[in-house]
Design an enzyme around this catalytic site. Structure first.
Site, PDB file in Angstrom:
ATOM      1  N   GLU A   1       4.132  -6.027   4.379  1.00 34.38           N
ATOM      2  CA  GLU A   1       3.665  -5.091   5.396  1.00 34.38           C
ATOM      3  C   GLU A   1       4.773  -4.843   6.401  1.00 34.38           C
ATOM      4  OE1 GLU A   1       2.171  -2.496   6.573  1.00 34.38           O
ATOM      5  OE2 GLU A   1       0.227  -3.265   5.973  1.00 34.38           O
TER       6      GLU A   1
ATOM      7  N   GLU B   1      -4.915   1.321   2.643  1.00 31.65           N
ATOM      8  CA  GLU B   1      -4.732   0.277   3.657  1.00 31.65           C
ATOM      9  C   GLU B   1      -4.809   0.866   5.050  1.00 31.65           C
ATOM     10  OE1 GLU B   1      -2.575  -2.443   6.444  1.00 31.65           O
ATOM     11  OE2 GLU B   1      -2.199  -0.338   5.977  1.00 31.65           O
ATOM     12  N   GLU B   2      -4.269   2.077   5.223  1.00 30.09           N
ATOM     13  CA  GLU B   2      -4.301   2.702   6.543  1.00 30.09           C
ATOM     14  C   GLU B   2      -5.722   3.081   6.953  1.00 30.09           C
ATOM     15  OE1 GLU B   2      -1.945   2.542   8.435  1.00 30.09           O
ATOM     16  OE2 GLU B   2      -0.123   2.417   7.240  1.00 30.09           O
TER      17      GLU B   2
ATOM     18  N   ASP C   1       6.216   1.930   6.261  1.00 30.80           N
ATOM     19  CA  ASP C   1       4.833   1.446   6.227  1.00 30.80           C
ATOM     20  C   ASP C   1       4.031   2.315   5.248  1.00 30.80           C
ATOM     21  OD1 ASP C   1       2.463   0.162   6.787  1.00 30.80           O
ATOM     22  OD2 ASP C   1       2.167   1.114   8.731  1.00 30.80           O
TER      23      ASP C   1
ATOM     24  N   HIS D   1       0.853  -1.202   0.000  1.00 29.40           N
ATOM     25  CA  HIS D   1       0.000   0.000   0.000  1.00 29.40           C
ATOM     26  C   HIS D   1       0.881   1.242   0.000  1.00 29.40           C
ATOM     27  CE1 HIS D   1       0.423   1.190   4.333  1.00 29.40           C
ATOM     28  NE2 HIS D   1       0.597  -0.109   4.517  1.00 29.40           N
TER      29      HIS D   1
END
Length: 873
Positions: free
Chosen positions: A278, A251-252, A217, A205
């Site tokens: 991830e 995704e977050e 991330d 992501h």
């Protein structure tokens, strides 16, 4: 009173290996005297006295063994553990790619870093922001186009930009419902020129949380995926199956984009396996921490393909147990796509050429036990084979212990009683050890010195580890001195070895019975000590605990201790950052102290016998107590500051700052309360105690108070983590006035034939909004137009809906249905909507910026503007 009631073996342990008094060593080696038993010999009975010989059947040549030197034993054990720790550290070293760029047809780390630097240069990339929806998407498409131009004619590349809309419920964070509209996925399919019927998915992501560039991330994974796409596309080796690269942009937002892809994209039907990349924490080696569900062939693929393996079924079972408060896209693909997968990139090419991918459902037959050996290779076998191995190990241990216990009663009466008394003493030592470290941890937490080890992990070892070890040694020393008064050291050494074996055998049975693949660890703790016992038993009987015995004993215990330290250190590297953001309700010192006490119990188990073999333990206990006491005093004085801004190993304090205006309406729509302030949440146990000296206005006088009649206490929670963080602060501030105001209205109110009220709402506003519902007494929320139609309550009974949209989205219209059992004058339901401004000029205010600038550099203050409006119907 009995003469010769003990077997020759037992008599030899009790007499020949005893601690000597006076000039025992000068006596004749064969002048053995009988053992005299007076009083009861049961645990808790009267004290027993054994009259022993002046000399026993000592070592070779008749020399009597006089006990193990304390200094020698302690030094040897310390050096042994330090050597194991050094090997663990060596194996856990992160792989650093340096030097010249790789060959054109190989993975080029420099190129991947270039991708990463470009993506992070756009700054924070929240869903709905231009940085996420335009700049990053355009960059990805440009790079994919360049890769397509350079690709080999054997392959075909297709690109699709998906903008899905959907809704789903999830049991993460206590349960809530998610709704998304027009979010972004960039999907690339690399396949043979003639096409493919099956595919493997690689997922990353590119969005980030607010106010963070999101390098680890998860921009780094997207950079790696771009480089892997480049290398595969120019390869002269034809693929058997397609590889789908999903660069997801939400995704977050709690896994929204992956849900949009797997439930709506036409290519999703081709996928037979996936790899999700991830991040958890900062840095470290690539770890397989989830596989499945029930697809052992994926583990075999990893075993065959991974060059630098780092994998353990223990990590998978810990993560899936819910102990770690985090989640990844893995859940979405597993729950909504019914697709097996694992989280490692090295197997991608292997899967793309695997025949098993065609009919992956045929290979769904149970779980796998898998673990790497110091990053060198992976051992993997089916869990059913693991069960057979485990029970075979149990049978071997039972035969060994049974041979001692199931003998004629007159021969083993003392051994059996001593065994069960020793087992009780061991349990007491472990229990008191746990209680001791918990008392210390609770005290440290109460005086406000929690997390002292967060930036100095060795502090936790010196504080809690030493206390746990000292307590265990103390309890066993008391038992040796006052209960096993006249028993020989050799006899007690062997007895407590057997007790440790019995304990680990019990854990092995319990874990295997529960179906946990992690039971292999207990099997290791039974097999190797048992083999060691068989190898050194004869030497130990003849010579006692001499240097050669200790060397062989340490060597035999090498594998279980090395692997356990390897695993424990990896777990701590993952858990330590999480404990630094676990909320205000869970004392992290209590959690860490409990884990360290458990680790101490495991690691000390087969060294308890050394307490009984050693002449004394006074100096060891004194040293451990001194280290613990000094560390305790230093921690209490605040010597060890929890946080650090060191860029190589950051340990920041995370603080959320939400400049909000709250408006409360009554049943008639009138405003009954309105206020504005900066709502402050510190997501660790220390609260604002370390912040107040730097920012005096943030103190206990501005603690936020819960609005009892409002859902989630009347505050604009971004996610339903209210149960993790009950301490917050509310600093009065001016009213916020974002340009994009939120619009919320009741579209219709209908009475249904089944005596419920259907309320239809419409909302529009920024890219992120939260919707909260609380039904009144006599009313229940029966259904709604969100998720699968069944409302999912959050912890506490209120309902939480997380909403987000991309750049352009129509007004959000939805309905809820309230079953009214007894109508109340104060209405049937209270709803509230919070608008979160996470990007652009609306996310800032002058007061927010001023406050944020006051925070020290060891903090990470994430701030944004939001509004909160509450209504009663």
């Amino acid at each position: 009173m009995e003469w010769g009631s003990e077997s020759a073996a037992v008599r030899r342990y009790r007499v020949g290996g005893e601690r000597r008094v006076g000039s025992a060593s000068s006596a004749q080696p064969h002048s053995e005297a009988p053992t005299l038993e007076l009083g009861t010999d049961a645990c808790g009975g009267s004290a027993r006295t054994r009259k022993r010989s002046a000399a026993g059947s000592g070592g070779a040549g008749g020399a009597a063994w006089t006990g193990l030197s304390e200094a020698r034993a302690a030094l040897g054990l310390a050096l042994y553990l330090l050597a194991l720790r050094a090997l663990v550290q060596l194996s856990l070293q992160q792989l650093v790619l340096r030097g010249a760029a790789g060959h054109h047809r190989e993975f080029d780390a420099r190129q991947a870093r270039d991708y990463l630097e470009h993506i992070t240069s756009f700054g924070p990339r929240t869903t709905g922001s231009p940085e996420n929806e335009i700049l990053t998407v355009h960059y990805l498409l440009e790079q994919i186009k360049l890769i397509e131009v350079q690709s080999n004619s054997l392959h075909k590349i297709s690109v699709d930009v998906q903008r899905p809309t959907g809704s789903f419920s999830i049991d993460f964070l206590g349960g809530f419902t998610s709704y998304y509209d027009n979010i972004t996925n960039v999907v690339v399919k690399l396949e043979p020129r003639d096409g493919a019927q099956h595919a493997v998915l690689a997922n990353c992501h590119f969005d980030s949380v607010a106010n963070s560039p999101g390098a680890s991330d998860d921009a780094v994974s997207c950079s790696v995926m771009l480089e892997v796409l480049r290398v595969l596309s120019i390869s002269s080796e034809a693929l058997s199956h397609a590889v789908i690269f999903l660069f997801n942009g939400a995704e977050e937002n709690v896994l929204q984009a992956s849900h949009g892809f797997i439930t709506q994209h036409p290519w999703a039907n081709l996928i037979r396996a996936f790899i999700n990349l991830e991040a958890a924490g900062v840095g470290g080696k690539e770890l397989v921490f989830q596989t499945g569900p029930e697809n052992p062939w994926l583990v075999q693929a990893y075993v065959s393909a991974a060059k630098h393996p780092f994998a353990s079924v223990v990590a998978q079972e810990v993560f899936q147990s819910g102990v770690i408060p985090s989640d990844t896209d893995f859940r979405i693909y597993r729950d909504f796509g019914n697709i097996p997968g694992d989280n490692i990139l090295a197997v991608l090419k292997y899967l793309a050429t695997s025949d098993m991918l065609v009919s992956s459902s045929k290979y769904r037959h149970g779980n796998m036990v898998f673990f790497d050996v110091l990053g060198l290779f992976v051992i993997a076998y089916p869990s059913r084979v693991g069960c057979i191995i485990n029970y075979m190990v149990v049978m071997a241990a039972v035969l060994y212990l049974g041979k001692k216990v199931l003998q004629p009663k007159h021969k083993v009466a003392n051994y059996t009683k001593d065994f069960f008394c020793g087992f009780g003493i061991t349990l007491i030592s472990w229990f008191t050890s746990l209680v001791t470290v918990l008392i210390i941890a609770v005290f440290i937490s109460l005086i406000g010195q929690s997390l002292s080890w967060y930036n100095h992990f060795y502090v936790s070892i010196c504080l809690y580890g030493t206390a746990a070890v000292a307590k265990i040694i103390f309890i066993h020393t008391l038992a040796k001195r006052f209960y096993y008064v006249n028993a020989s050291d050799q006899y007690l050494g062997e007895l407590f070895f057997d007790i440790s074996l019995f304990v680990h055998c019990g854990f092995l049975i319990a874990l295997t019975y529960q179906g946990l693949c992690s039971a292999f660890i207990s099997a290791v703790w039974v097999v190797f000590p048992l083999l060691t016992k068989f190898c050194v038993h004869k030497y130990f009987k003849q010579h006692g605990a001499e240097g050669k015995f200790i060397a062989f004993y340490f060597l035999g215990m090498f594998i279980p201790y090395l692997y356990s330290l390897y695993l424990i250190w990896a777990v701590f590297e993952m858990f330590t950052p999480i404990l630094g953001r676990s909320g205000s309700e869970i004392p992290p010192d209590v959690v860490l102290a409990s884990i360290l006490a458990g680790c101490t119990m495991i690691l000390s188990s087969y060294f308890i016998n050394f307490i009984y073999l050693a002449k004394s333990t006074k100096k060891t206990m004194l040293t451990l107590t001194l280290v613990c006491a000094v560390t305790f005093l230093l921690v209490c004085s605040g010597t060890f500051f929890p946080y650090s801004s060191n860029p190589t190993s950051p340990k920041p304090k995370r603080v959320f700052l939400q400049h909000t205006t709250r408006t409360f309406h009554d049943l008639d729509g009138k405003v009954v309360k309105q206020d504005s302030g900066i709502w402050i949440n510190g997501f660790d146990y220390t609260g604002m105690s370390h912040i107040t000296p730097h920012i005096p206005e943030i103190n206990h006088t501005i603690r936020a108070h819960c609005e009892e009649n409002a859902p989630l206490c009347g505050f604009p929670w971004y996610l339903p983590v209210h149960f993790l963080n009950r301490k917050s602060w509310y600093l009065p501030a001016s009213e916020v006035s974002p340009r994009e105001t939120v619009h919320f209205r009741l579209v219709s109110k209908e009475q249904t034939p089944w005596d419920s009220v259907k309320l239809t709402f419409e909302a529009s506003g920024p890219s992120h909004m939260s919707f909260y519902v609380r039904t009144h007494k006599g009313s229940t929320l029966s259904q709604w137009s969100l998720g699968n139609g069944t409302p999912v309550p959050s912890k506490g009974g209120d309902y939480f809906v997380f909403y987000s949209h991309g750049l352009q989205a129509s007004a959000w219209q939805f309905w809820i249905e309230v079953q009214v059992l007894e109508e109340q004058p104060e209405g049937i339901v209270t709803v509230a909507i919070a608008a979160h401004y996470l990007s652009g000029e609306d996310k800032r205010s002058s007061q927010l910026d001023t406050l944020r600038d006051k925070f020290p550099d060891w903090t990470f203050p994430s701030g944004w503007v939001c509004t909160y409006n509450l209504y009663v119907f």
